[in-house]
Design a protein around this motif. Structure first.
Motif, PDB file in Angstrom:
ATOM      1  N   GLY A 194     -13.648  11.481  -8.564  1.00  0.00           N
ATOM      2  CA  GLY A 194     -13.375  12.750  -9.245  1.00  0.00           C
ATOM      3  C   GLY A 194     -11.924  13.025  -9.084  1.00  0.00           C
ATOM      4  N   SER A 195     -11.043  12.143  -8.460  1.00  0.00           N
ATOM      5  CA  SER A 195      -9.696  12.708  -7.968  1.00  0.00           C
ATOM      6  C   SER A 195      -8.844  12.367  -9.281  1.00  0.00           C
ATOM      7  CB  SER A 195      -9.298  12.180  -6.963  1.00  0.00           C
ATOM      8  OG  SER A 195      -8.549  10.744  -7.187  1.00  0.00           O
ATOM      9  N   HIS A 196      -7.513  13.321  -9.090  1.00  0.00           N
ATOM     10  CA  HIS A 196      -6.460  13.166 -10.075  1.00  0.00           C
ATOM     11  C   HIS A 196      -6.257  11.630 -10.137  1.00  0.00           C
ATOM     12  CE1 HIS A 196      -2.621  13.625 -11.731  1.00  0.00           C
ATOM     13  NE2 HIS A 196      -2.134  12.946 -10.656  1.00  0.00           N
ATOM     14  N   MET A 197      -6.047  10.889  -8.958  1.00  0.00           N
ATOM     15  CA  MET A 197      -5.629   9.562  -8.903  1.00  0.00           C
ATOM     16  C   MET A 197      -6.448   8.867  -9.693  1.00  0.00           C
ATOM     17  SD  MET A 197      -3.341   7.531  -7.727  1.00  0.00           S
ATOM     18  CE  MET A 197      -2.461   8.587  -6.216  1.00  0.00           C
ATOM     19  N   GLY A 220      -6.122  12.270  -3.962  1.00  0.00           N
ATOM     20  CA  GLY A 220      -5.594  11.891  -5.141  1.00  0.00           C
ATOM     21  C   GLY A 220      -4.408  12.942  -5.706  1.00  0.00           C
ATOM     22  N   GLY A 221      -4.294  13.899  -4.887  1.00  0.00           N
ATOM     23  CA  GLY A 221      -3.196  14.875  -5.235  1.00  0.00           C
ATOM     24  C   GLY A 221      -1.977  14.961  -4.478  1.00  0.00           C
ATOM     25  N   THR A 222      -1.791  14.084  -3.362  1.00  0.00           N
ATOM     26  CA  THR A 222      -0.997  14.257  -2.331  1.00  0.00           C
ATOM     27  C   THR A 222       0.606  13.635  -3.117  1.00  0.00           C
ATOM     28  OG1 THR A 222      -2.352  13.778  -0.638  1.00  0.00           O
ATOM     29  CG2 THR A 222      -0.165  13.173  -0.249  1.00  0.00           C
ATOM     30  N   LEU A 223       1.758  14.518  -2.756  1.00  0.00           N
ATOM     31  CA  LEU A 223       2.883  14.202  -3.567  1.00  0.00           C
ATOM     32  C   LEU A 223       3.449  12.620  -3.491  1.00  0.00           C
ATOM     33  CD1 LEU A 223       5.262  15.358  -4.973  1.00  0.00           C
ATOM     34  CD2 LEU A 223       6.247  15.902  -2.762  1.00  0.00           C
ATOM     35  N   GLU A 224       3.491  12.314  -2.027  1.00  0.00           N
ATOM     36  CA  GLU A 224       4.020  10.764  -1.949  1.00  0.00           C
ATOM     37  C   GLU A 224       3.444   9.897  -2.656  1.00  0.00           C
ATOM     38  OE1 GLU A 224       3.291  13.279   0.264  1.00  0.00           O
ATOM     39  OE2 GLU A 224       4.631  13.250   2.010  1.00  0.00           O
ATOM     40  N   LEU A 271       0.896  -1.295  -0.009  1.00  0.00           N
ATOM     41  CA  LEU A 271      -0.027   0.135  -0.155  1.00  0.00           C
ATOM     42  C   LEU A 271       0.860   1.217   0.092  1.00  0.00           C
ATOM     43  CD1 LEU A 271      -3.227   0.648   1.624  1.00  0.00           C
ATOM     44  CD2 LEU A 271      -1.515   2.377   2.034  1.00  0.00           C
ATOM     45  N   LEU A 272       0.687   2.128  -0.840  1.00  0.00           N
ATOM     46  CA  LEU A 272       1.303   3.337  -0.969  1.00  0.00           C
ATOM     47  C   LEU A 272       0.475   4.513  -0.552  1.00  0.00           C
ATOM     48  CD1 LEU A 272       2.731   2.763  -4.607  1.00  0.00           C
ATOM     49  CD2 LEU A 272       3.736   2.251  -2.394  1.00  0.00           C
ATOM     50  N   GLY A 273       0.661   5.384   0.549  1.00  0.00           N
ATOM     51  CA  GLY A 273      -0.213   6.401   0.904  1.00  0.00           C
ATOM     52  C   GLY A 273       0.450   7.162   2.075  1.00  0.00           C
ATOM     53  N   MET A 274      -0.139   8.059   2.473  1.00  0.00           N
ATOM     54  CA  MET A 274       0.244   8.788   3.696  1.00  0.00           C
ATOM     55  C   MET A 274      -0.993   9.160   4.584  1.00  0.00           C
ATOM     56  SD  MET A 274       3.465   9.150   2.993  1.00  0.00           S
ATOM     57  CE  MET A 274       4.052  10.331   4.212  1.00  0.00           C
ATOM     58  N   GLY A 275      -0.656   9.203   5.985  1.00  0.00           N
ATOM     59  CA  GLY A 275      -1.523   9.592   7.171  1.00  0.00           C
ATOM     60  C   GLY A 275      -2.895   8.791   6.998  1.00  0.00           C
ATOM     61  N   GLY A 276      -3.943   9.601   6.814  1.00  0.00           N
ATOM     62  CA  GLY A 276      -5.048   8.840   6.928  1.00  0.00           C
ATOM     63  C   GLY A 276      -5.310   7.495   5.899  1.00  0.00           C
ATOM     64  N   SER A 277      -4.537   7.746   4.801  1.00  0.00           N
ATOM     65  CA  SER A 277      -4.536   6.698   3.850  1.00  0.00           C
ATOM     66  C   SER A 277      -3.667   5.432   4.103  1.00  0.00           C
ATOM     67  CB  SER A 277      -4.085   7.173   2.449  1.00  0.00           C
ATOM     68  OG  SER A 277      -5.265   8.176   2.171  1.00  0.00           O
ATOM     69  N   HIS A 288       1.879  14.263   7.919  1.00  0.00           N
ATOM     70  CA  HIS A 288       0.757  14.127   7.715  1.00  0.00           C
ATOM     71  C   HIS A 288      -0.088  13.632   8.936  1.00  0.00           C
ATOM     72  CE1 HIS A 288       0.997  14.106   3.288  1.00  0.00           C
ATOM     73  NE2 HIS A 288       2.301  14.031   3.634  1.00  0.00           N
ATOM     74  N   SER A 289       0.424  13.862  10.264  1.00  0.00           N
ATOM     75  CA  SER A 289      -0.107  13.306  11.454  1.00  0.00           C
ATOM     76  C   SER A 289       0.089  14.482  12.341  1.00  0.00           C
ATOM     77  CB  SER A 289       0.636  12.117  11.694  1.00  0.00           C
ATOM     78  OG  SER A 289       0.295  11.534  12.817  1.00  0.00           O
ATOM     79  N   THR A 290       1.037  14.224  13.213  1.00  0.00           N
ATOM     80  CA  THR A 290       1.040  15.094  14.240  1.00  0.00           C
ATOM     81  C   THR A 290       1.683  16.094  14.039  1.00  0.00           C
ATOM     82  OG1 THR A 290       3.348  13.961  14.759  1.00  0.00           O
ATOM     83  CG2 THR A 290       1.658  13.259  16.356  1.00  0.00           C
ATOM     84  N   GLY A 291       2.360  16.466  12.723  1.00  0.00           N
ATOM     85  CA  GLY A 291       2.815  17.790  12.368  1.00  0.00           C
ATOM     86  C   GLY A 291       2.058  19.012  12.543  1.00  0.00           C
ATOM     87  N   GLN A 292       0.635  18.556  12.353  1.00  0.00           N
ATOM     88  CA  GLN A 292      -0.619  19.741  12.442  1.00  0.00           C
ATOM     89  C   GLN A 292      -0.309  20.419  13.573  1.00  0.00           C
ATOM     90  OE1 GLN A 292      -2.927  21.219  10.610  1.00  0.00           O
ATOM     91  NE2 GLN A 292      -3.288  22.211  12.342  1.00  0.00           N
ATOM     92  N   ALA A 293      -0.325  19.573  14.857  1.00  0.00           N
ATOM     93  CA  ALA A 293      -0.253  19.961  16.172  1.00  0.00           C
ATOM     94  C   ALA A 293       1.139  20.868  16.709  1.00  0.00           C
ATOM     95  CB  ALA A 293      -0.515  19.062  17.274  1.00  0.00           C
TER      96      ALA A 293
END
Ligand code: I22
Ligand code: G3H
Length: 955
Positions: A563-566, A528-532, A470-476, A874-879
């Protein structure tokens, strides 16, 4: 009620029977399962001429709230179904209503539909909700399916239009909570209008029955109290006031009855009557005497009259049978009644105001009764389900406990949990929160489509894949990672791996674990637009193409929002399947949607029972559960209250080893949801527990405990912390599968905590900020072939130090130890330290960061976060960027031993990772955070070791 004693039979029942001769029907204001079942109700019908039965939330509270009448059915229902306390209550109540309707049916037949009714009230929570009321009235009418049913609808401003609609639709209604003449007039008008519109369509109106429940004794209760107060205060009108004591309620009812008689004479009514309409009879409710100074049958004796009903509570029923008197009292001395009404007005007793208050109080007290009833049902349900549900225990210092209780009561009174379920943004900031709440319904939704996921799982199995990447970040990625780490490999299915990094070494390591020809790649990105995920897809697609040729797309699956780019990429590249997410669910709330379920199914997790387990949590937090019994709410309230009122904003997540990875998912949920506008919760995950002495007063401990696989060290450390007065919430999971419940439980708790913190828990403004900074840098690289130059403010051997001007000024310079000393010297009690390492996340770096953080925690006695970039962005970075400014950050970057190209781009994975670290640092600095970046040159393991010992010397 003593209705079944032998000596009563055939002797004293006549006065009740005699009511019929006066045109009045005695109904019983009471329902109880055993009373109906043991023949007592039938006996009242047979011997006392009982003609109907009414129920209300307070009556059901008494029936279900005490004793064991319902326990057997509750157990039986819960054995086969997953029900919320509200659904369970309704099932029990409906059975009672049906059984009662059966007993009353012969009366209904004998009186040709005039009597023989049993009333069931819509939820009291809907008293001010027209749409909700009519929907529920329709639903209950259909579900009970008895001709002699009356749906009870409160005669409030919002209830009356619903009543009119119900009448128009042919539903028989008992309009309740009527206190004022005007409200009664409005109700009668609505009845006539409802019949007229139905009649105009040519539909039968002869089968519709209705009563208007006019409340009596409560009026005297209020008016008499006002009289007594004024008399005691020496009012000049004391005598005139005293003369009205115990008179106003009956006068009010008599005047209402006169209105009924007048309307019946009208042409409008006559036309309807000619078409077969039944009049809406007045029903006297609240007819139990409250003031002991009055006759115990006052409100029966004095209200006898033709074409009326008196619904009598059991004790009054018995009393009336014993010594009630029958005369046409209702039409007696009507002038006297009008005089009483005029007098009360002249004396300023404000009947108008009193009736308005009584409506509000009446609605509120039915809500209170319903809360208490649902609380009892919830408690019984919890006891029966026991370990099938998460079991949560809170050990709180008394001041926090009190504050949480107060918060709970505020939510109960405001009905905010029901508003939350109704997706009403006013629970939070009144922004667009309502658009992000589809996660509340997603479990039901996915269960309805689970066969698609099951079919996918069998296809994956049949194709014989060895691995799923699986290739994805954070919530994905974090939810799938929890699933992979918790459940491991399922026999016959591929092994699930989750890659959420741009570190070239890490990408390479994952590539080494799989055979692209036998691997199913899941590219997962909501937007669908996230870089990673995009560059990881590009990389692995190219790699797989080398072995699979044109068929490469068949080894790829996308999970993305419509409808996403992905989605376009997936279509263009001929992906095997595209699974869609829900646009109204943010990434971190998406684990129970396809973002978690698709990888779960692909790896062989039985998704149906996983979802059914999650459903238990949904039901346990349902809108029908009062806040005191809703454990997810309690958790959210504890976290919110502890942070806002007690400065305990560090949520320390402890999890049993077998479910350890839940913390990684949870830290994103908590941090991204709450860490913004300078406040929020700071999750501290995976920080091995220490002695109570190493902690300050800024923590809440959340212990996720897998009961069959506990760690005695964790148990002992937690017990010591609770004993030392630290707030601890322990959540027991009986099986690993219950992580499904934990997902929903924590999502709900986080939404509640967000409301207590008064923030929008569904946006992530500061994650976006660093994505923008990174984008600027990668674009610059594509244009110029290099990242913008940067200058270290100090260098020492393998280390170069970078910071913005302000931080560099504060850190001064010197050698490594001096700089680190200056950084850690800024740490104050209740701060936390974030180690943010942009290196490969593997066993050895994880062990390294873990031991370092513990040394820092024990030396400085502050919370520590140990994170890997770019994953934490994509996680704790927000806080870290958006929350309170109580973090001190050490960012670690390093030379990459080898780099990897990104197909179709000039930049490489190494460049992306460097840009991400710099983008992250820029935003931290811009937000005024205390931060330092150390860059390691040369071999990473040596550099990390040297850094540890420098930190050791600095703290
Ligand atoms: O409205 C109906 C019947 O239509 C009743 O069940 C009504 O709710 C009850 O009579 C009252 O709630 C009882 O009131 P009180 O004796 O508590 O003042
Ligand atoms: O938590 C969400 C991450 O930022 C990834 O977002 P995405 O699923 O839109 O790619």
């Amino acid at each position: 009620m003593n209705v079944v004693t032998k000596q009563d039979v055939g002797t004293v029942a006549n006065v009740l029977r005699g009511m019929e001769k006066h045109g009045q029907s005695p109904w019983l204001d009471f329902i109880q399962r055993s009373f109906t079942a043991n023949g007592s109700l039938q006996k009242l019908v047979d011997e006392d001429g009982l003609k109907g039965v009414t129920s209300n939330p307070a009556i059901f509270e008494k029936a279900m709230g005490y004793g064991t009448d319902y326990d057997a059915q509750i157990k039986e229902l819960l054995q086969t179904e997953i029900l919320s306390p509200g659904e369970l209550y309704e099932r029990l109540a409906i059975d009672d209503i049906r059984a009662t309707a059966k007993v009353m049916y012969p009366v209904f037949e004998a009186t040709k539909g005039l009597d023989g009714y049993v009333s069931l009230e819509v939820s009291p929570y809907l008293a001010f909700d027209t749409k909700g009321t009519i929907e529920e009235a329709r639903r209950l009418w259909k579900t009970v399916g008895a001709q002699n049913l009356m749906i009870k609808i409160p005669g409030t401003h919002d209830g009356v239009p619903a009543f009119q609609m119900a009448t128009d639709e042919g539903i028989s209604v008992n309009v309740t909570l009527l206190f004022s003449l005007q409200a009664y007039k409005d109700v009668l008008e609505a009845y006539i209008s409802g019949l007229e519109s139905r009649h105009a369509r040519g539909e039968d109106i002869s089968k519709i029955a209705s009563v208007a429940s006019f409340f009596v004794s409560r009026i005297d209760g209020k008016i008499d109290a006002a009289i007594d107060k004024r008399v005691a205060a020496g009012d000049k009108d004391a005598e005139a006031l005293k003369a009205l004591r115990g008179k106003v309620a009956i006068a009010n009812a008599k005047v209402a009855y006169q209105h009924y008689l007048e309307v019946k004479k009208s042409d409008r009514w006559q036309k309807l009557a000619a078409a077969g309409a039944q009049p809406q009879r007045l029903l006297w409710a609240s007819t139990g005497t409250k003031d002991k100074a009055y006759s115990d049958v006052l409100y029966v004796d004095e209200l006898v009259g033709p074409e009326t009903v008196n619904t009598i509570p059991p004790a009054t029923f018995d009393a009336f049978r014993d010594h009630g008197k029958l005369r046409d009292s209702l039409i007696e001395d009507v002038e006297g009644a009008k005089h009483v009404m005029a007098q009360q007005e002249r004396l300023g007793l404000d009947l108008h105001g009193v009736t308005e208050t009584l409506v509000k109080e009446g609605c509120a007290s039915f809500c209170d009764a319903f809360d208490s009833l649902l609380g009892v049902v919830a408690r019984k349900e919890n006891e029966i389900l026991a370990k099938k549900l998460l079991i949560q225990k809170a050990e709180l210092p008394s001041d926090i406990e009190e504050a949480v209780k107060a918060e709970t009561e505020t939510w109960r009174k405001s009905g905010d949990l029901r508003k939350l379920w109704a997706k009403d943004a006013s629970v939070w900031t009144g922004g667009d929160e309502g658009k992000w709440l589809k996660w509340l319904d997603i479990v039901d939704d996915r269960l309805a489509h689970v066969s698609e996921l099951e079919a996918f799982a069998s296809d994956v199995k049949a194709r014989g894949f060895t691995d799923v990447l699986l290739l994805g970040m954070g919530g994905s990625s974090l939810g799938p990672e929890v699933i992979a780490e918790t459940f491991g490999k399922h026999a016959g299915f591929p092994t699930l791996h989750v890659l959420d990094s741009t570190d070239p070494q890490q990408v390479k390591s994952f590539e080494g674990k799989i055979d692209p020809a036998k691997t199913l790649f899941i590219v997962s990105s909501k937007s669908g637009g996230t870089l990673e995920p995009n560059i990881l897809k590009a990389y692995f697609f190219e790699a797989a193409k080398k072995v699979l040729g044109d068929k490469v797309g068949q080894n790829f699956v996308a999970v993305t929002d419509p409808g996403s780019h992905m989605e376009q990429v997936a279509k263009g590249d001929g992906f095997w399947k595209i699974f869609y997410g829900e646009k109204q669910i943010g990434g971190r709330y998406s684990v129970l949607s396809n973002f978690g379920l698709v990888p779960a199914a692909a790896s062989g997790l039985p998704v149906r029972s996983f979802l059914e387990s999650a459903l238990r949590s949904v039901k346990a937090s349902a809108q029908s559960v009062p806040p005191a019994f809703n454990t997810a709410f309690q958790l959210g309230a504890i976290l919110g209250v502890a942070a806002t009122k007690f400065g305990r904003d560090k949520v320390t997540i402890v999890a049993s080893p077998a479910i350890y990875d839940l913390g990684a998912w949870l830290e994103q949920l908590l941090a991204e949801s709450t860490g913004k506008i300078g406040r929020g919760l700071v999750p501290i995950d995976d920080e091995t527990l220490g002695e109570p002495a190493v902690y300050g007063n800024d923590r809440v401990f959340a212990y996720l405990r897998l009961t069959g696989e506990t760690s005695s060290e964790q148990d002992a450390a937690i017990a010591a912390l609770a004993k030392a007065g630290q707030p601890v919430v322990t959540i027991d999971l009986d099986t690993k599968e219950q992580i499904a419940q934990a997902f929903f439980h924590w999502e709900f708790a986080t939404a509640v905590a967000g409301a207590v913190l008064d923030i929008d828990p569904f946006d992530q403004p500061d994650v976006e900020a660093s994505k923008i900074e990174t984008k600027k840098l990668t674009t610059a690289y594509n244009e110029t072939g290099s990242l913008p130059a940067e200058t270290a403010f100090a260098t020492d051997g393998a280390f170069s130090f970078f910071a913005d001007a302000k931080n560099a000024g504060a850190l001064k310079g010197g050698d490594t130890v001096a700089i680190l000393k200056a950084l850690f010297g800024q740490v104050k009690p209740d701060d936390y330290i974030g180690i943010l390492a942009y290196v490969e996340r593997d066993e050895s770096t994880r062990a390294w960061i873990q031991s370092l953080r513990l040394r820092i925690r024990d030396a400085l006695k502050v919370a520590t976060a140990a994170e890997f970039g770019p994953r934490f962005l994509h996680s704790t970075g927000q806080a870290y960027k958006g929350g309170a400014n109580n973090g001190v950050f050490l960012q670690i970057t390093a030379d990459d031993a080898a780099d990897l190209p990104v197909p179709g781009e000039k930049y490489t994975f190494g460049v992306v990772k460097a840009a991400q670290a710099r983008g992250d640092f820029d935003v931290l600095a811009e937000r005024g955070r205390r931060a330092l970046r150390v860059h390691i040159k040369g071999p990473l393991d040596e550099g990390l070791r040297a850094l540890s010992s420098a930190i050791e010397s600095a703290i």
